[in-house]
Scaffold this motif. Structure first.
Motif, PDB file in Angstrom:
ATOM      1  N   UNK A 139       0.859  -0.865   0.413  1.00 52.60           N
ATOM      2  CA  UNK A 139       0.071   0.098  -0.658  1.00 52.60           C
ATOM      3  C   UNK A 139       1.108   1.141  -0.131  1.00 52.60           C
ATOM      4  N   UNK A 140       2.386   1.448   0.855  1.00 52.86           N
ATOM      5  CA  UNK A 140       2.922   2.877   1.148  1.00 52.86           C
ATOM      6  C   UNK A 140       3.532   2.200  -0.433  1.00 52.86           C
ATOM      7  N   UNK A 141       3.857   1.619  -0.590  1.00 53.20           N
ATOM      8  CA  UNK A 141       4.755   1.675  -2.441  1.00 53.20           C
ATOM      9  C   UNK A 141       3.957   2.581  -3.052  1.00 53.20           C
ATOM     10  N   UNK A 142       2.794   2.254  -3.082  1.00 53.84           N
ATOM     11  CA  UNK A 142       1.731   2.886  -3.768  1.00 53.84           C
ATOM     12  C   UNK A 142       1.300   4.466  -3.661  1.00 53.84           C
ATOM     13  N   UNK A 143       2.424   4.992  -2.743  1.00 56.40           N
ATOM     14  CA  UNK A 143       1.866   6.276  -2.853  1.00 56.40           C
ATOM     15  C   UNK A 143       3.240   7.253  -3.073  1.00 56.40           C
ATOM     16  N   UNK A 144       3.128   7.820  -4.112  1.00 58.40           N
ATOM     17  CA  UNK A 144       4.393   8.272  -4.306  1.00 58.40           C
ATOM     18  C   UNK A 144       4.141   9.359  -3.328  1.00 58.40           C
ATOM     19  N   UNK A 173      10.400  -0.418   0.671  1.00 56.85           N
ATOM     20  CA  UNK A 173      10.116   1.045   0.273  1.00 56.85           C
ATOM     21  C   UNK A 173      10.611   1.447  -0.460  1.00 56.85           C
ATOM     22  N   UNK A 174      10.553   2.086  -2.180  1.00 58.03           N
ATOM     23  CA  UNK A 174      11.613   2.015  -3.157  1.00 58.03           C
ATOM     24  C   UNK A 174      11.964   3.678  -2.613  1.00 58.03           C
ATOM     25  N   UNK A 175      13.569   3.595  -2.932  1.00 59.80           N
ATOM     26  CA  UNK A 175      14.147   4.766  -2.522  1.00 59.80           C
ATOM     27  C   UNK A 175      13.848   6.204  -3.387  1.00 59.80           C
ATOM     28  N   UNK A 176      13.241   5.825  -4.689  1.00 57.47           N
ATOM     29  CA  UNK A 176      12.798   6.501  -5.574  1.00 57.47           C
ATOM     30  C   UNK A 176      10.985   6.368  -6.156  1.00 57.47           C
ATOM     31  N   UNK A 177      10.644   7.459  -6.222  1.00 56.97           N
ATOM     32  CA  UNK A 177       8.673   7.066  -6.489  1.00 56.97           C
ATOM     33  C   UNK A 177       8.277   6.428  -5.477  1.00 56.97           C
ATOM     34  N   UNK A 178       8.787   6.798  -4.455  1.00 58.01           N
ATOM     35  CA  UNK A 178       7.561   5.783  -2.976  1.00 58.01           C
ATOM     36  C   UNK A 178       7.240   7.256  -2.150  1.00 58.01           C
TER      37      UNK A 178
END
Lengths: 212, 83
Positions: A139-144, A173-178
């Motif tokens: 869910x968090x990964x989809x919140x840029x 979590x992704x370092x960028x885009x998250x």
């Protein structure tokens, strides 16, 4: 601030066995709409404790750029683990009565459509299925670009640190885009598990500082 | 900190026992003897132990014998840590 009793709990309408994750999600969305109408132009932030943090993230994930900010207090990171821990209340009650039940048997009964009573709650299979599917990480990964403040309590006297499970989610979590996440562990007791009303002053102070 | 001391600390915090937990010994009886140690407390204690020690407790391990005394609970944690 608007504080909701989810459908089927507290002062809200409905019985607990009628509660569904989708209803809670839709109602939380209506609450956010209500706030936005009342204070036009002001950003709406979502704040959740334990399973409520998963609800906040689920709502944010339905409209990734709508909410600028999330405040998570001791978030549940996996819905299936939360269900397992909740079912344990019944397993432990059976143990106290000199009987034996297992979480796996209880899950099998839920899977067959049975409503189970756990610690006084009539738990419906549909609600369990909705919760079991939840993963904070996804869910968090989809919140840029979303600002996420993650606060946890550490027991007084021990070193203040996030739990291993929380650290794993944050590291994934992704370092960028998250989302842009800050995390902090403060000293205090897990007040939601304690029968008496208990305060966690350090948690309130840390929250104040974040929103000052 | 020794496992038994950590177990005592977890019991003191989760059951809100205050200084009473400091006086606990290995032989102190828990389940059925300490009023606060009801089935709800068992779950809270198990969850707290899992988080504190990074262990995982199976449902079929939630047995009255494990929670009989402070010592039996500490033994259980030790066994989990070494298995």
């Amino acid at each position: 601030m608007l504080l909701l009793d989810p459908f089927g709990t507290g002062d809200s309408a409905g019985s607990f066995h009628e509660a569904r994750w989708e209803i809670w999600l839709a109602d939380a969305g209506r609450g956010a709409d209500w706030l936005a109408e009342r204070w036009p132009g002001r950003p709406v932030s979502l704040w959740g404790l334990r399973l409520g943090a998963l609800l906040a993230c689920s709502l944010a994930a339905t409209a990734p750029r709508r909410f600028a900010r999330l405040l998570l207090w001791q978030p549940v990171v996996r819905g299936d683990q939360f269900v397992t821990q909740f079912l344990r209340l019944r397993v432990a009650a059976a143990m106290a009565a000199g009987e034996k039940e297992s979480g796996q048997d209880l899950k099998a009964r839920l899977a067959e459509g049975e409503i189970l009573e756990v610690a006084g709650y009539e738990l419906a299979p549909e609600l369990v299925a909705g919760i079991e599917a939840l993963r904070l990480e996804g869910l968090l990964a989809g919140l840029p670009g979303c600002r996420v403040d993650w606060l946890e309590l550490s027991s007084p006297g021990s070193e203040s640190a996030l739990s291993p499970a929380s650290r794993r989610v944050l590291e994934s979590l992704p370092a960028e885009g998250g989302p842009e996440v800050t995390s902090q562990a403060v000293s205090g007791e897990p007040f939601w598990t304690i029968q008496e009303i208990t305060l966690a002053p350090a948690l309130l102070d840390a929250t104040d500082a974040l929103f000052a | 900190m020794a496992v038994i001391d950590e177990v005592k600390q977890v019991l003191g915090e989760t059951l809100q026992l205050g200084a009473r937990a400091d006086g606990f010994s290995e032989e102190t009886k828990l389940f059925g003897a300490v009023a606060e140690f009801d089935s709800m407390a068992v779950v809270t204690v198990v969850t707290a132990l899992e988080e504190r020690f990074g262990i995982y407790v199976e449902d079929d391990e939630i047995e009255a014998e494990v929670f009989a005394t402070v010592g039996s609970l500490a033994d259980f944690v030790n066994q989990k840590l070494t298995s």
